[in-house]
Motif scaffolding. Sequence first.
Motif, mmCIF file in Angstrom:
data_model
loop_
_atom_site.group_PDB
_atom_site.id
_atom_site.type_symbol
_atom_site.label_atom_id
_atom_site.label_comp_id
_atom_site.label_asym_id
_atom_site.label_seq_id
_atom_site.Cartn_x
_atom_site.Cartn_y
_atom_site.Cartn_z
ATOM 1 N N LEU A 1 0.831 -1.206 0.000
ATOM 2 C CA LEU A 1 0.000 0.000 0.000
ATOM 3 C C LEU A 1 0.867 1.258 0.000
ATOM 4 C CD1 LEU A 1 -2.730 -1.061 2.577
ATOM 5 C CD2 LEU A 1 -3.132 -0.558 0.149
ATOM 6 N N ARG A 2 1.903 1.245 0.839
ATOM 7 C CA ARG A 2 2.790 2.413 0.926
ATOM 8 C C ARG A 2 3.478 2.678 -0.405
ATOM 9 N NH1 ARG A 2 7.965 2.479 1.384
ATOM 10 N NH2 ARG A 2 8.178 0.420 2.333
ATOM 11 N N VAL A 3 4.045 1.631 -0.979
ATOM 12 C CA VAL A 3 4.773 1.786 -2.236
ATOM 13 C C VAL A 3 3.827 2.183 -3.373
ATOM 14 C CG1 VAL A 3 6.144 0.546 -3.961
ATOM 15 C CG2 VAL A 3 6.636 0.244 -1.533
ATOM 16 N N ALA A 4 2.679 1.537 -3.455
ATOM 17 C CA ALA A 4 1.708 1.873 -4.500
ATOM 18 C C ALA A 4 1.214 3.316 -4.373
ATOM 19 C CB ALA A 4 0.531 0.905 -4.450
ATOM 20 N N ALA A 5 1.132 3.806 -3.146
ATOM 21 C CA ALA A 5 0.695 5.188 -2.915
ATOM 22 C C ALA A 5 1.807 6.202 -3.194
ATOM 23 C CB ALA A 5 0.193 5.347 -1.484
ATOM 24 N N GLY A 6 3.023 5.702 -3.439
ATOM 25 C CA GLY A 6 4.127 6.588 -3.809
ATOM 26 C C GLY A 6 4.908 7.148 -2.643
ATOM 27 N N ASP B 1 -5.499 6.041 5.964
ATOM 28 C CA ASP B 1 -6.112 7.213 5.338
ATOM 29 C C ASP B 1 -5.117 7.936 4.433
ATOM 30 O OD1 ASP B 1 -8.547 6.697 6.536
ATOM 31 O OD2 ASP B 1 -8.280 8.173 8.136
ATOM 32 N N LEU B 2 -3.856 8.002 4.841
ATOM 33 C CA LEU B 2 -2.830 8.632 4.008
ATOM 34 C C LEU B 2 -2.697 7.873 2.691
ATOM 35 C CD1 LEU B 2 -0.468 10.658 3.620
ATOM 36 C CD2 LEU B 2 1.000 8.930 4.701
ATOM 37 N N TYR B 3 -2.583 6.569 2.761
ATOM 38 C CA TYR B 3 -2.444 5.764 1.550
ATOM 39 C C TYR B 3 -3.699 5.836 0.689
ATOM 40 C CZ TYR B 3 1.522 3.698 4.103
ATOM 41 O OH TYR B 3 2.682 3.495 4.801
ATOM 42 N N ARG B 4 -4.834 5.851 1.331
ATOM 43 C CA ARG B 4 -6.117 5.894 0.622
ATOM 44 C C ARG B 4 -6.241 7.144 -0.254
ATOM 45 N NH1 ARG B 4 -11.017 4.678 4.068
ATOM 46 N NH2 ARG B 4 -11.029 2.840 2.806
ATOM 47 N N THR B 5 -5.642 8.243 0.149
ATOM 48 C CA THR B 5 -5.743 9.473 -0.646
ATOM 49 C C THR B 5 -5.062 9.329 -2.007
ATOM 50 O OG1 THR B 5 -3.744 10.480 0.306
ATOM 51 C CG2 THR B 5 -5.840 10.960 1.406
ATOM 52 N N ASP C 1 -10.126 2.672 -4.702
ATOM 53 C CA ASP C 1 -10.711 1.634 -3.845
ATOM 54 C C ASP C 1 -10.337 0.243 -4.361
ATOM 55 O OD1 ASP C 1 -11.843 3.553 -2.225
ATOM 56 O OD2 ASP C 1 -13.829 3.406 -3.136
ATOM 57 N N GLU C 2 -10.317 0.088 -5.676
ATOM 58 C CA GLU C 2 -9.977 -1.207 -6.273
ATOM 59 C C GLU C 2 -8.518 -1.577 -5.977
ATOM 60 O OE1 GLU C 2 -10.484 -4.780 -8.474
ATOM 61 O OE2 GLU C 2 -11.878 -3.415 -7.499
ATOM 62 N N GLN C 3 -7.616 -0.628 -6.101
ATOM 63 C CA GLN C 3 -6.214 -0.908 -5.782
ATOM 64 C C GLN C 3 -6.070 -1.347 -4.334
ATOM 65 O OE1 GLN C 3 -4.880 3.023 -7.072
ATOM 66 N NE2 GLN C 3 -3.355 2.008 -8.367
ATOM 67 N N ILE C 4 -6.720 -0.648 -3.443
ATOM 68 C CA ILE C 4 -6.646 -0.972 -2.031
ATOM 69 C C ILE C 4 -7.205 -2.372 -1.782
ATOM 70 C CG2 ILE C 4 -7.554 -0.401 0.264
ATOM 71 C CD1 ILE C 4 -7.430 2.563 -0.662
ATOM 72 N N ARG C 5 -8.358 -2.646 -2.324
ATOM 73 C CA ARG C 5 -8.990 -3.947 -2.125
ATOM 74 C C ARG C 5 -8.091 -5.080 -2.606
ATOM 75 N NH1 ARG C 5 -11.161 -7.741 -4.665
ATOM 76 N NH2 ARG C 5 -11.125 -6.761 -6.703
ATOM 77 N N VAL C 6 -7.511 -4.942 -3.786
ATOM 78 C CA VAL C 6 -6.654 -5.994 -4.338
ATOM 79 C C VAL C 6 -5.415 -6.187 -3.462
ATOM 80 C CG1 VAL C 6 -5.144 -6.582 -6.275
ATOM 81 C CG2 VAL C 6 -7.475 -5.801 -6.699
ATOM 82 N N LEU C 7 -4.767 -5.111 -3.074
ATOM 83 C CA LEU C 7 -3.543 -5.216 -2.280
ATOM 84 C C LEU C 7 -3.811 -5.835 -0.903
ATOM 85 C CD1 LEU C 7 -1.799 -1.871 -3.203
ATOM 86 C CD2 LEU C 7 -1.152 -4.172 -3.946
ATOM 87 N N VAL C 8 -4.920 -5.493 -0.319
ATOM 88 C CA VAL C 8 -5.239 -6.028 1.004
ATOM 89 C C VAL C 8 -5.758 -7.468 0.903
ATOM 90 C CG1 VAL C 8 -6.790 -5.767 2.981
ATOM 91 C CG2 VAL C 8 -5.619 -3.777 2.043
ATOM 92 N N GLU C 9 -6.572 -7.738 -0.078
ATOM 93 C CA GLU C 9 -7.184 -9.071 -0.182
ATOM 94 C C GLU C 9 -6.206 -10.155 -0.633
ATOM 95 O OE1 GLU C 9 -10.736 -11.128 -2.778
ATOM 96 O OE2 GLU C 9 -10.956 -9.029 -2.195
ATOM 97 N N TYR C 10 -5.326 -9.824 -1.547
ATOM 98 C CA TYR C 10 -4.471 -10.851 -2.143
ATOM 99 C C TYR C 10 -3.061 -10.926 -1.560
ATOM 100 C CZ TYR C 10 -8.238 -11.456 -5.403
ATOM 101 O OH TYR C 10 -9.484 -11.706 -5.942
#
Length: 83
Positions: free
Chosen positions: A22-27, A65-69, A73-82
């Motif tokens: 999540l951190r890396v994907a959020a930059g 919340d920082l990463y979510r910005t 939602d789809e990126q978050i769901r995939v990273l957390v679920e898989y």
Amino acid sequence: MESGGEDGIEIGKISPDSWRLLRVAAGFDQRNVERELDDIMQAHISMLENDTRSLSRERLEQLFDLYRTELSDEQIRVLVEYF
């Protein structure tokens, strides 16, 4: 329910690998997070991502919340679920 928002993600069940992705994907690198959020240090992020220590519920929510910005939602769901 331990939710991070309306998406229903249980913050307390996010894996260390997912937190890192999540951190890396959020930059963000660990130092960027330290600069963005008060009371969170690079060492805290490192320990969370290496599964050697967790953060308080409040800090996990701030981090999520920082990463979510920066992510959909789809990126978050995939990273957390898989991962």
